[in-house]
Motif scaffolding. Structure first.
Motif, PDB file in Angstrom:
ATOM      1  N   LEU A  19     -85.749 -32.089 -91.221  1.00 23.85           N
ATOM      2  CA  LEU A  19     -84.774 -33.013 -91.777  1.00 23.85           C
ATOM      3  C   LEU A  19     -85.345 -33.234 -93.160  1.00 23.85           C
ATOM      4  CD1 LEU A  19     -82.759 -34.487 -89.180  1.00 23.85           C
ATOM      5  CD2 LEU A  19     -82.440 -32.357 -89.708  1.00 23.85           C
ATOM      6  N   VAL A  20     -84.576 -33.263 -94.132  1.00 29.48           N
ATOM      7  CA  VAL A  20     -84.711 -34.012 -95.473  1.00 29.48           C
ATOM      8  C   VAL A  20     -84.347 -35.416 -95.258  1.00 29.48           C
ATOM      9  CG1 VAL A  20     -83.874 -34.048 -98.015  1.00 29.48           C
ATOM     10  CG2 VAL A  20     -84.000 -31.880 -96.748  1.00 29.48           C
ATOM     11  N   PRO A  21     -85.329 -36.317 -95.637  1.00 27.68           N
ATOM     12  CA  PRO A  21     -85.540 -37.521 -95.394  1.00 27.68           C
ATOM     13  C   PRO A  21     -84.087 -38.256 -95.846  1.00 27.68           C
ATOM     14  CG  PRO A  21     -87.615 -37.347 -96.204  1.00 27.68           C
ATOM     15  CD  PRO A  21     -86.872 -35.799 -96.313  1.00 27.68           C
ATOM     16  N   GLY A  22     -83.492 -39.218 -95.070  1.00 28.88           N
ATOM     17  CA  GLY A  22     -82.144 -39.608 -95.610  1.00 28.88           C
ATOM     18  C   GLY A  22     -81.028 -38.994 -95.801  1.00 28.88           C
ATOM     19  N   THR A  23     -81.278 -37.721 -95.067  1.00 24.47           N
ATOM     20  CA  THR A  23     -79.842 -36.912 -94.586  1.00 24.47           C
ATOM     21  C   THR A  23     -80.021 -36.496 -93.407  1.00 24.47           C
ATOM     22  OG1 THR A  23     -81.007 -34.603 -95.078  1.00 24.47           O
ATOM     23  CG2 THR A  23     -80.175 -35.976 -96.928  1.00 24.47           C
ATOM     24  N   ASN A  24     -79.024 -35.821 -92.605  1.00 26.87           N
ATOM     25  CA  ASN A  24     -78.989 -35.152 -91.446  1.00 26.87           C
ATOM     26  C   ASN A  24     -78.906 -33.804 -91.532  1.00 26.87           C
ATOM     27  OD1 ASN A  24     -76.492 -34.560 -92.486  1.00 26.87           O
ATOM     28  ND2 ASN A  24     -75.394 -35.515 -90.758  1.00 26.87           N
ATOM     29  N   ASP A  29     -81.150 -25.989 -94.933  1.00 25.20           N
ATOM     30  CA  ASP A  29     -79.664 -26.029 -95.293  1.00 25.20           C
ATOM     31  C   ASP A  29     -79.538 -26.659 -96.444  1.00 25.20           C
ATOM     32  OD1 ASP A  29     -78.979 -25.486 -92.672  1.00 25.20           O
ATOM     33  OD2 ASP A  29     -78.860 -27.746 -92.039  1.00 25.20           O
ATOM     34  N   VAL A  30     -80.480 -27.420 -96.985  1.00 22.58           N
ATOM     35  CA  VAL A  30     -80.129 -28.143 -98.254  1.00 22.58           C
ATOM     36  C   VAL A  30     -80.503 -26.999 -99.338  1.00 22.58           C
ATOM     37  CG1 VAL A  30     -80.899 -29.876 -99.876  1.00 22.58           C
ATOM     38  CG2 VAL A  30     -80.583 -30.516 -97.775  1.00 22.58           C
ATOM     39  N   THR A  31     -81.710 -26.347 -99.112  1.00 20.71           N
ATOM     40  CA  THR A  31     -82.067 -25.364 -99.826  1.00 20.71           C
ATOM     41  C   THR A  31     -80.987 -24.007-100.090  1.00 20.71           C
ATOM     42  OG1 THR A  31     -84.347 -25.436 -99.333  1.00 20.71           O
ATOM     43  CG2 THR A  31     -83.699 -23.307-100.154  1.00 20.71           C
ATOM     44  N   LYS A  32     -80.405 -23.767 -98.981  1.00 20.77           N
ATOM     45  CA  LYS A  32     -79.363 -22.843 -99.064  1.00 20.77           C
ATOM     46  C   LYS A  32     -78.276 -23.170-100.090  1.00 20.77           C
ATOM     47  CE  LYS A  32     -78.107 -22.183 -94.638  1.00 20.77           C
ATOM     48  NZ  LYS A  32     -77.891 -21.532 -93.208  1.00 20.77           N
ATOM     49  N   ALA A  33     -77.803 -24.603 -99.918  1.00 21.06           N
ATOM     50  CA  ALA A  33     -76.700 -25.022-100.525  1.00 21.06           C
ATOM     51  C   ALA A  33     -77.099 -24.992-101.973  1.00 21.06           C
ATOM     52  CB  ALA A  33     -76.305 -26.323-100.024  1.00 21.06           C
TER      53      ALA A  33
END
Length: 212
Positions: A19-24, A29-33
């Protein structure tokens, strides 16, 4: 601004599920977005492709070509290259127990990018990794750098843009490897910054290329 030919190589090692700190949301997921955001800014004339890597994804190869690099506006089999990339980016997923086969993948992708150089376009290879090379059977860093230098041709420049994502990646290494091709190593603590970094690096390298 000239159109671009960019192959994106994304780390699919198991640590991308952290998980990316501070997010769920996971790093993947964040990289894809972020990659989908970057994709939206390219024109139909731009050529984009996607590889993923971990270790032994395809037989003994650490990488798999998901969408060969092609013009976003081109249609084939009822969908455009952009549609295919959107789908492929959306489906990226960390490989369970997959390690980071960084060096072999970088060399293979750079070999392909230089061999398929598109004249008159800004050519680049973008490698995203959240870790250091973990493939015990791979080439060494010094061999990788030497081979990249041998492949680099000032008349057909393909800067490698290596983006180190998260706390485990090695920015100095990214800079050293990318620098051997005239490219840059970047570090992002938050994967959501990836699209900005890619676009800035492309604009900077493109400006340098057209000025030189």
């Amino acid at each position: 601004m000239q159109s671009a030919r960019v192959t994106t190589v994304v780390d699919a090692s198991s640590s991308m599920s952290e998980l990316v700190p501070g997010t769920n949301r996971s790093r993947m997921d964040v990289t894809k977005a972020s990659l989908l955001q970057a994709l939206a800014t390219f024109t139909p004339e731009d050529e984009i492709g996607l590889w993923q890597f971990s270790t032994k994804l395809d037989g003994d190869k650490d990488y798999r070509v998901l969408v060969p690099t092609g013009r976003l506006g081109d249609s084939k089999d009822g969908g455009t290259q952009r549609d295919k990339l959107s789908a492929a980016f959306s489906e990226l997923a960390p490989v369970p127990n997959g390690a980071t086969g960084l060096y072999d993948t970088t060399l293979a992708a750079y070999t392909e990018a230089t061999a398929s150089y598109a004249k008159g376009k800004f050519n680049a290879l973008v490698v995203l990794t959240d870790g250091v090379n973990q493939d015990p059977g791979s080439i060494s860093r010094s061999t990788l750098i030497r081979r990249l230098q041998e492949l680099t041709d000032p008349d057909r420049p393909v800067p490698l843009i290596m983006i180190a994502v998260g706390p485990d990646a090695d920015r100095e290494e990214a800079q050293q490897i990318a620098g051997s091709t005239g490219g840059t190593g970047q570090e992002v603590s938050d994967p959501s910054q990836i699209h900005e970094v890619i676009l800035k690096a492309i604009v900077a390298a493109g400006a340098e290329g057209s000025g030189g």
